[in-house]
Design a protein around this motif. Structure first.
Motif, PDB file in Angstrom:
ATOM      1  N   LEU A   1       6.107   4.340   0.486  1.00  0.00           N
ATOM      2  CA  LEU A   1       6.902   5.412   1.104  1.00  0.00           C
ATOM      3  C   LEU A   1       8.149   4.819   1.761  1.00  0.00           C
ATOM      4  O   LEU A   1       9.243   5.354   1.664  1.00  0.00           O
ATOM      5  CB  LEU A   1       6.073   6.133   2.170  1.00  0.00           C
TER       6      LEU A   1
ATOM      7  N   TRP B   1       0.200  13.926   7.409  1.00  0.00           N
ATOM      8  CA  TRP B   1      -0.247  12.609   7.886  1.00  0.00           C
ATOM      9  C   TRP B   1       0.772  12.150   8.923  1.00  0.00           C
ATOM     10  O   TRP B   1       1.977  12.180   8.655  1.00  0.00           O
ATOM     11  CB  TRP B   1      -0.298  11.662   6.689  1.00  0.00           C
TER      12      TRP B   1
ATOM     13  N   ALA C   1      -5.772   2.084  -1.346  1.00  0.00           N
ATOM     14  CA  ALA C   1      -6.648   1.857  -0.197  1.00  0.00           C
ATOM     15  C   ALA C   1      -7.977   2.585  -0.372  1.00  0.00           C
ATOM     16  O   ALA C   1      -9.052   1.984  -0.269  1.00  0.00           O
ATOM     17  CB  ALA C   1      -5.952   2.307   1.083  1.00  0.00           C
TER      18      ALA C   1
ATOM     19  N   ASN D   1      -3.639  15.605   3.374  1.00  0.00           N
ATOM     20  CA  ASN D   1      -4.086  15.050   4.651  1.00  0.00           C
ATOM     21  C   ASN D   1      -3.204  15.621   5.749  1.00  0.00           C
ATOM     22  O   ASN D   1      -1.997  15.376   5.730  1.00  0.00           O
ATOM     23  CB  ASN D   1      -3.969  13.514   4.603  1.00  0.00           C
TER      24      ASN D   1
ATOM     25  N   HIS E   1       4.116   9.948   8.293  1.00  0.00           N
ATOM     26  CA  HIS E   1       5.299  10.308   7.497  1.00  0.00           C
ATOM     27  C   HIS E   1       6.555  10.295   8.364  1.00  0.00           C
ATOM     28  O   HIS E   1       7.602   9.794   7.961  1.00  0.00           O
ATOM     29  CB  HIS E   1       5.126  11.702   6.874  1.00  0.00           C
TER      30      HIS E   1
ATOM     31  N   HIS F   1       2.096  16.127  -0.966  1.00  0.00           N
ATOM     32  CA  HIS F   1       0.853  15.376  -1.138  1.00  0.00           C
ATOM     33  C   HIS F   1       0.367  15.646  -2.562  1.00  0.00           C
ATOM     34  O   HIS F   1       0.126  16.804  -2.924  1.00  0.00           O
ATOM     35  CB  HIS F   1      -0.199  15.842  -0.133  1.00  0.00           C
TER      36      HIS F   1
ATOM     37  N   ASP G   1       3.306  11.806  -2.474  1.00  0.00           N
ATOM     38  CA  ASP G   1       2.507  10.802  -1.782  1.00  0.00           C
ATOM     39  C   ASP G   1       1.105  10.906  -2.374  1.00  0.00           C
ATOM     40  O   ASP G   1       0.407  11.909  -2.187  1.00  0.00           O
ATOM     41  CB  ASP G   1       2.500  11.126  -0.277  1.00  0.00           C
TER      42      ASP G   1
ATOM     43  N   SER H   1       0.823  -1.196   0.000  1.00  0.00           N
ATOM     44  CA  SER H   1       0.000   0.000   0.000  1.00  0.00           C
ATOM     45  C   SER H   1       0.869   1.263   0.000  1.00  0.00           C
ATOM     46  O   SER H   1       2.073   1.200  -0.284  1.00  0.00           O
ATOM     47  CB  SER H   1      -0.978  -0.038   1.181  1.00  0.00           C
ATOM     48  N   GLY H   2       0.251   2.407   0.292  1.00  0.00           N
ATOM     49  CA  GLY H   2       0.990   3.665   0.221  1.00  0.00           C
ATOM     50  C   GLY H   2       2.111   3.722   1.244  1.00  0.00           C
ATOM     51  O   GLY H   2       3.227   4.186   0.956  1.00  0.00           O
ATOM     52  N   THR H   3       1.836   3.220   2.436  1.00  0.00           N
ATOM     53  CA  THR H   3       2.844   3.249   3.498  1.00  0.00           C
ATOM     54  C   THR H   3       4.094   2.480   3.080  1.00  0.00           C
ATOM     55  O   THR H   3       5.221   2.950   3.256  1.00  0.00           O
ATOM     56  CB  THR H   3       2.272   2.609   4.786  1.00  0.00           C
TER      57      THR H   3
ATOM     58  N   ARG I   1      -3.618  -4.026   1.162  1.00  0.00           N
ATOM     59  CA  ARG I   1      -2.272  -3.444   1.060  1.00  0.00           C
ATOM     60  C   ARG I   1      -1.747  -3.457  -0.385  1.00  0.00           C
ATOM     61  O   ARG I   1      -0.766  -4.131  -0.706  1.00  0.00           O
ATOM     62  CB  ARG I   1      -1.282  -4.143   2.016  1.00  0.00           C
TER      63      ARG I   1
END
Ligand code: PMP
Length: 407
Positions: A111, A134, A251, A188, A137, A183, A216, A106-108, A260
């Motif tokens: 990153l 967020w 997500a 966010n 980060h 972002h 992101d 997923s995005g996390t 994910r």
């Protein structure tokens, strides 16, 4: 004998999950969860997008699919579709083979592998994120080794918009080579995105200071209902010749939170570096979790690569983004009807999942304690927790908080 774990301390709570737990345990019939960033239907339920439901059944029943390992960098049909969703099919960066993707958790996860690469392979030591941002980060970049983690100004509490002068000043003062988290859309927690002109100013400074953009993108298509519009900033930076990273999450826009599904898109100046960059990212993933899960990626690639299913997905993101816009309007109108002190235009001006209400910590606590409305202490609310049955209750609570506790 004493346990080796005896000195381990309990860490701080993760606010958003702690709030959701309190919400679940709250027995009040008027409780509202405005903390978690997950889409809810008009009657307050999670939503499996119909096109996702249909596709997951097809994927599960497909006879050619087995559970062998995916390549370390993921399913190629998925990473290619992701890069093209982000940059546009006709992007010269794709045609010239200088834009590539690596599947991520997923995005996390995207990153994290990007941060690890920047730290360990490019020797980057300084990273900036917006104030506020967020909350993860910081943890993700710290986890990848960064110790010099700084902030650039973003939110102007007076105007309830972007502090553009502060932002540009902070970027101008950043050391050459610093990594800047941007972002891509639907910031966010503030819900405030730079305009096209402001993106130009940001790009000008970043170009002259040789800063590295790490976008992101957690809300492509979910923010405006139009994936092309939501990709504007990334595509603009690419068109100006920047090399960059972009973490993509599926997500929110596919409602695939727990599956994910994500991608790290890497854009380079030319294709000669592609093989080496991919090989180093492969080694990072290999050491971290070896290879990514397949199911969610198969769903996303099946949808993105089929014109028919893709059209159905467009309809779903329209439904989600329009409901959120409708709720912004409803909350704004209700606060205006009540004559709640202060301006509330920012509720409708902001975009995406969240709104930064401007409520202070005490006012937020009052909403929780007396009205059973759960929100972050920064005053961030998730618009998707609102619906026609609770918006009047929420507006009344905000009105009470603002009139009884001064800012
Ligand atoms: N970045 C931002 C700004 C987000 O809001 C989110 C989701 N809350 C993410 C990244 C990544 O989320 P996930 O790992 O669930 O894709």
């Amino acid at each position: 004998m004493a346990s080796i774990f005896g000195n381990v301390e309990v860490g701080p709570k993760i606010e958003v999950f702690a709030l959701t737990k309190s919400f679940t345990e709250d027995t009040s019939s008027c409780k509202v969860n405005l903390s978690v960033g997950a889409y809810r239907t008009p009657d307050g339920r999670p939503w499996v997008l119909p096109v996702v439901k249909k596709t997951e059944i097809q994927v599960a029943e497909c006879e050619n699919i087995n559970h062998e390992y995916l390549p370390v960098t993921g399913l190629e049909s998925f990473t290619k579709a992701s890069v093209s969703l982000l940059l546009g099919e006709d992007s010269p960066a794709i045609k010239e083979n200088r834009a590539v993707g690596v599947q991520a958790l997923s995005g996390t996860g995207a990153l994290r592998i990007g941060a690890e690469f920047l730290f360990s392979k490019l020797g980057r030591r300084v990273v900036y994120y917006s104030n506020p941002t967020w909350e993860n980060h910081h943890k993700v970049f710290a986890g990848a080794g960064f110790t010099d983690i700084r902030q650039y100004k973003y939110w102007n509490a007076q105007t309830r918009g972007i502090d553009m002068d502060g932002l540009l000043d902070d970027l101008k003062n950043a050391p050459e080579g610093a990594v800047i988290i941007l972002h891509a859309c639907a910031h966010n927690p503030t819900g405030c995105d730079p305009t096209k002109e402001q993106w130009t100013q940001i790009a000008d400074v970043m170009e002259s200071k040789k800063l590295f953009p790490f976008f992101d993108s957690a809300y492509q298509g979910f923010a405006s209902g139009d994936p092309v519009r939501d990709a504007f900033a990334v595509r603009y930076f690419v068109s100006r010749g920047f090399e960059l990273f972009c973490a993509q999450s599926y997500a929110k826009n596919f409602g695939l939170y727990c599956e994910r599904v994500g991608n790290l898109t890497v854009v380079q100046k030319n294709s000669s570096t592609t093989a080496a960059v991919l090989s180093q990212l492969t080694l990072i993933v290999r050491a971290m979790y070896s290879n990514p899960p397949a199911f969610g990626a198969r769903i996303v690639e099946s949808i993105l690569n089929s014109p028919v299913l893709r059209k159905e997905w467009y309809e779903c993101i329209k439904i989600m983004s329009s409901r959120i816009l409708k709720m912004r309007k409803a909350l704004y109108e209700e606060l205006t009807r009540l004559g709640t002190p202060g301006g509330w235009n920012h509720i409708t001006d902001q975009i995406g999942m969240f709104s930064y209400t401007g409520l202070n910590e005490k006012q937020c606590q009052l909403l929780i304690d007396e009205f059973h409305i759960y929100l972050l202490k920064t005053g961030r609310i998730s618009m998707s927790g609102l619906n026609e049955n609770n918006v009047v209750h929420v507006a009344k609570a905000i009105h009470t908080a603002v009139t009884t506790i001064q800012n």
